[in-house]
Structure formats: structure tokens, C-alpha cells
Design an enzyme around this catalytic site. Structure first.
Site, PDB file in Angstrom:
ATOM      1  N   ASP A  71      24.442  31.451  61.575  1.00 31.57           N
ATOM      2  CA  ASP A  71      23.565  32.121  60.613  1.00 31.57           C
ATOM      3  C   ASP A  71      23.868  31.595  59.217  1.00 31.57           C
ATOM      4  O   ASP A  71      24.971  31.110  58.935  1.00 31.57           O
ATOM      5  CB  ASP A  71      23.763  33.637  60.662  1.00 31.57           C
ATOM      6  N   ASN A  85       8.543  33.789  64.504  1.00 35.57           N
ATOM      7  CA  ASN A  85       7.084  33.960  64.397  1.00 35.57           C
ATOM      8  C   ASN A  85       6.484  33.304  63.160  1.00 35.57           C
ATOM      9  O   ASN A  85       7.198  33.129  62.180  1.00 35.57           O
ATOM     10  CB  ASN A  85       6.764  35.463  64.375  1.00 35.57           C
ATOM     11  N   HIS A 145       0.615  34.343  71.082  1.00 40.45           N
ATOM     12  CA  HIS A 145       1.523  35.491  70.935  1.00 40.45           C
ATOM     13  C   HIS A 145       1.162  36.249  69.651  1.00 40.45           C
ATOM     14  O   HIS A 145       1.900  36.268  68.679  1.00 40.45           O
ATOM     15  CB  HIS A 145       2.971  34.987  70.885  1.00 40.45           C
TER      16      HIS A 145
HETATM   17  P1  NAI Z   1      16.549  39.355  61.557  1.00 42.08           P
HETATM   18  O1  NAI Z   1      16.168  39.414  60.121  1.00 42.08           O
HETATM   19  O2  NAI Z   1      17.305  40.483  62.150  1.00 42.08           O
HETATM   20  O3  NAI Z   1      17.397  38.015  61.823  1.00 42.08           O
HETATM   21  C1  NAI Z   1      17.029  36.771  61.346  1.00 42.08           C
HETATM   22  C2  NAI Z   1      18.302  36.030  60.979  1.00 42.08           C
HETATM   23  O4  NAI Z   1      17.968  34.682  60.623  1.00 42.08           O
HETATM   24  C3  NAI Z   1      19.034  36.643  59.776  1.00 42.08           C
HETATM   25  O5  NAI Z   1      20.349  37.011  60.136  1.00 42.08           O
HETATM   26  C4  NAI Z   1      19.008  35.530  58.739  1.00 42.08           C
HETATM   27  O6  NAI Z   1      20.171  35.496  57.928  1.00 42.08           O
HETATM   28  C5  NAI Z   1      18.894  34.296  59.622  1.00 42.08           C
HETATM   29  N1  NAI Z   1      18.405  33.112  58.929  1.00 42.08           N
HETATM   30  C6  NAI Z   1      17.414  33.016  58.019  1.00 42.08           C
HETATM   31  N2  NAI Z   1      17.286  31.738  57.605  1.00 42.08           N
HETATM   32  C7  NAI Z   1      18.198  31.014  58.291  1.00 42.08           C
HETATM   33  C8  NAI Z   1      18.536  29.640  58.310  1.00 42.08           C
HETATM   34  N3  NAI Z   1      17.900  28.744  57.562  1.00 42.08           N
HETATM   35  N4  NAI Z   1      19.531  29.253  59.133  1.00 42.08           N
HETATM   36  C9  NAI Z   1      20.199  30.142  59.905  1.00 42.08           C
HETATM   37  N5  NAI Z   1      19.910  31.453  59.919  1.00 42.08           N
HETATM   38  C10 NAI Z   1      18.924  31.893  59.131  1.00 42.08           C
HETATM   39  O7  NAI Z   1      15.190  39.089  62.386  1.00 42.08           O
HETATM   40  P2  NAI Z   1      14.934  39.326  63.943  1.00 42.08           P
HETATM   41  O8  NAI Z   1      14.397  40.672  64.160  1.00 42.08           O
HETATM   42  O9  NAI Z   1      16.123  38.880  64.692  1.00 42.08           O
HETATM   43  O10 NAI Z   1      13.713  38.291  64.203  1.00 42.08           O
HETATM   44  C11 NAI Z   1      13.914  36.900  64.099  1.00 42.08           C
HETATM   45  C12 NAI Z   1      12.590  36.162  64.261  1.00 42.08           C
HETATM   46  O11 NAI Z   1      12.133  36.316  65.607  1.00 42.08           O
HETATM   47  C13 NAI Z   1      11.463  36.687  63.364  1.00 42.08           C
HETATM   48  O12 NAI Z   1      10.666  35.610  62.893  1.00 42.08           O
HETATM   49  C14 NAI Z   1      10.650  37.554  64.301  1.00 42.08           C
HETATM   50  O13 NAI Z   1       9.318  37.712  63.892  1.00 42.08           O
HETATM   51  C15 NAI Z   1      10.774  36.761  65.583  1.00 42.08           C
HETATM   52  N6  NAI Z   1      10.513  37.499  66.806  1.00 42.08           N
HETATM   53  C16 NAI Z   1       9.840  36.823  67.790  1.00 42.08           C
HETATM   54  C17 NAI Z   1       9.585  37.414  69.000  1.00 42.08           C
HETATM   55  C18 NAI Z   1       8.861  36.650  70.067  1.00 42.08           C
HETATM   56  O14 NAI Z   1       8.488  37.229  71.095  1.00 42.08           O
HETATM   57  N7  NAI Z   1       8.627  35.353  69.888  1.00 42.08           N
HETATM   58  C19 NAI Z   1       9.999  38.808  69.273  1.00 42.08           C
HETATM   59  C20 NAI Z   1      10.742  39.408  68.185  1.00 42.08           C
HETATM   60  C21 NAI Z   1      10.984  38.767  66.999  1.00 42.08           C
END
Ligand code: NAI
Length: 308
Positions: free
Chosen positions: A32, A120, A175
Site C-alpha cells: 500500500d 473501479n 460491472h
Molecule cells: P479502500 O479505500 O479501503 O482501499 C484502497 C487502498 O488503496 C487504500 O489503502 C489506499 O491507500 C491504496 N492505494 C491508493 N493508491 C495506491 C497506490 N498508488 N499504490 C498502492 N496503494 C494505493 O478501498 P476498497 O473498498 O478496498 O476498494 C478498492 C477498489 O476496489 C475501489 O476502486 C473499489 O471501487 C473497487 N471495488 C471493486 C469491486 C469489484 O467487484 N470489481 C468490488 C468492491 C470494490
């Protein structure tokens, strides 16, 4: 077997947790950008080992890609999630930059890896990762259909009052809340079409609930869901690492399949050690074909935003 998960937030950490306690991989690296965050998540998960009985080694790193070297699978869950009232599509500006950089970085250290894109808007991020890395299409897999299909089975189980595990059902297409296509015609309970038990009106309500399933949770939780998304990624990773050849709806680059070219969108695939082993051609009826074409148009429009 080594898995790297870039983005140790809600979805990434849950995925690491499920992979560990189910023994899907021997090593998991959480990476992260937030200082110390992945280290903390990895430590917390590792401290479950004795009480849940797993041996997977879980480590966390802050933006150090050297530790991800020689990963068999890399999962990209980095980026911002949606808040109540937002669509997945509204995330494109910020997440495109993150996904492009991350996918390029991971390949420097794991040139033979298979990449699972979760961030997403997922279909567009999968397409972006494919174009940014130049990887063959079998090695870039978008995760969305596994989650949407499990939500579809959940809503069918509620309507039928039967266990979700006795129900087969699949969601294809984009999606997105308005682009996904729950295939009600092909859904079955213990091999019997669900239309034997539910009216067309009831099936339409199930399909509608499925399509806004993510938004419903975002409204309740204040941010997007993570348990089912994390478990869905782990399910996909399991099929890759352990060459299970499961049929899973995944976002993959189409070259003429389903009448589409040059987009990544959800279709049924066989998932194994080479990633996408095969794209399955299921016979769609006219209404489903029209819905798929409309969904593909929406995904294509979203992809066009990458260039602006
Ligand atoms: P979150 O905010 O809890 O976690 C995202 C993490 O990415 C954070 O810890 C952040 O510090 C980290 N991050 C940001 N930029 C970064 C970089 N350049 N390098 C490394 N780490 C970085 O978000 P969550 O809930 O875990 O969701 C993550 C993504 O997954 C979102 O875009 C969300 O919309 C997507 N998502 C997709 C689903 C699917 O079915 N495809 C289902 C649920 C979420």
C-alpha cells in the site's frame, strides 16, 4: 505460490485474509502507498494464524515493489471506492492513474504474473491495464462477475427461500449498476430452472436488486462493500493458482466473441493456471443479445473517457 495484493484497504485486506485462512497461497504480500498500513494489516492477519490454523506467510510493505518479485498472481485493489450516491464510473479519473502506475510497477518484478484487476470502474481499468502493460489477454482478468453472480445467487436464495449454494446463476456484461446482465433465464435451483418456482415479475425484482446490490451496500455502510468482494477475488485467485478450471464470469478482452471487439467486459470464462483458459460461448436469446450490446456500448463509452 505467491500472491501480491496492491491496495491493502478493505477489499485487498479481506482478500488476503480469505486467501490465508483457506490456504490458497503459501505467501501473500500486501502493498500500500500509505506508510505502515499494509504492514499493520499483514501483522493483524498473521496473528489469526494460530486460532484459525493457517500457515500462509503474510507480509506488508509500503510501496516497495521489490518485495513483490516473482508473484504468481497480482491483485490490484488500489484506488478509491465509491461513497453513497456515487456510481463506479465516477471513480475513473483518480483510479486510472493509480491502476496504470501499479500495473506497470508490478510487471517489472513479476514479468510472468497474472494480473487480477478489481479497482473501479473495473471493465475500463482492466482495459487500461491491458493497454498499459501489453500483456496477452489471458493474463489480465477483471473481477466483477464473480461478485455480481454471488449477489444474484443471494437474492435468488432469498426469493426461493433455499440455500444460495444450491443455486446456479451468472451475471455477464459490464460491472455497473445499469450495465450488468443477470441471466435469469439460465438460473437454476438444483438443476431446475428458477422460472419453475418464481414468476417473471419476481425474477425481474431479483434481477433489479442484483444490479443495485453494490449501491445498496454502499448506502448501508457509507462506503463500498468488502467481505463479498474480497472473497470473490480469493475465489478467482484459487482457480488460477490451483488450476481449478472453474467457470467464472470475468472481464476479458473480446476479439469478436459475443459480437464485440476491443473492450473488456464480463463473459463466462474457464479460469486456470494460464489465467483465462477459454471464453465460453453461451447461446443468448435476442433480448439478452440486445442487453449485451447495450452494455458493451456503455463500457466502450467509459473507455473513451480514458483518452480525455
Ligand atoms: P479502500 O479505500 O479501503 O482501499 C484502497 C487502498 O488503496 C487504500 O489503502 C489506499 O491507500 C491504496 N492505494 C491508493 N493508491 C495506491 C497506490 N498508488 N499504490 C498502492 N496503494 C494505493 O478501498 P476498497 O473498498 O478496498 O476498494 C478498492 C477498489 O476496489 C475501489 O476502486 C473499489 O471501487 C473497487 N471495488 C471493486 C469491486 C469489484 O467487484 N470489481 C468490488 C468492491 C470494490
Amino acid at each position: 505460490m505467491k500472491v501480491t495484493i496492491v491496495g491493502a484497504g478493505n477489499v485487498g485486506a479481506t482478500c488476503a485474509d480469505v486467501i490465508s485462512y483457506r490456504g490458497i497461497a503459501s505467501e501473500v504480500i500486501l502493498l500500500d502507498i500509505r506508510e505502515g498500513f499494509a504492514e499493520g494489516k499483514a501483522m493483524d492477519i498473521s496473528q489469526c494464524a494460530t486460532n484459525t490454523g493457517f500457515n500462509t506467510v503474510v507480509s506488508g510493505v509500503t510501496n516497495d515493489y521489490t518485495k513483490t518479485a516473482n508473484s504468481d498472481v497480482v491483485v490490484i485493489t488500489s484506488g478509491i471506492p465509491r461513497k453513497p450516491g456515487m456510481t463506479r464510473e465516477e471513480l475513473i479519473g483518480i483510479n486510472a492513474g493509480i491502476v496504470k502506475t501499479v500495473s506497470e510497477n508490478v510487471l517489472v518484478h513479476s514479468p510472468n504474473t497474472i494480473v487480477v484487476v478489481v479497482s473501479n470502474p473495473m471493465d475500463t481499468m482492466t482495459y487500461l491495464a491491458l493497454k498499459a502493460t501489453g500483456l496477452p489477454k489471458n493474463r489480465i482478468i477483471g473481477m466483477g462477475g464473480a461478485l455480481d453472480s454471488s449477489r444474484f445467487r443471494y437474492y435468488l436464495s432469498k426469493a426461493l427461500n433455499k440455500p444460495a449454494n444450491d443455486i446456479s446463476a451468472m451475471v455477464i456484461g459490464g460491472h455497473g449498476d445499469t450495465t450488468m446482465i443477470p441471466l435469469t433465464r439460465l438460473a437454476s435451483y438444483n438443476g431446475i430452472p428458477v422460472s419453475e418456482f418464481l414468476s417473471q415479475e419476481e425474477l425481474a425484482l431479483v434481477a433489479a436488486a442484483t444490479m443495485v446490490g453494490g449501491a445498496t451496500l454502499t448506502g448501508l455502510l457509507g462506503t463500498s462493500a468488502w467481505y463479498a468482494p474480497g472473497a470473490s477475488v480469493a475465489y478467482l485467485v484459487d482457480s488460477i493458482l490451483n488450476d481449478q478450471k472453474k467457470m467464472i464470469a470475468c472481464s476479458v478482452l473480446l476479439d469478436g466473441e459475443y459480437g464485440q471487439n476491443d473492450i473488456c467486459i464480463g463473459v463466462p470464462c474457464i479460469i486456470g493456471k494460464n489465467g483465462i483458459e477459454e471464453i465460453l460461448a453461451i447461446e443468448l436469446n435476442d433480448a439478452e443479445k440486445a442487453a449485451f450490446a447495450k452494455s458493451a456500448d456503455a463500457v466502450r463509452n467509459m473507455n473513451a473517457d480514458l483518452k480525455t
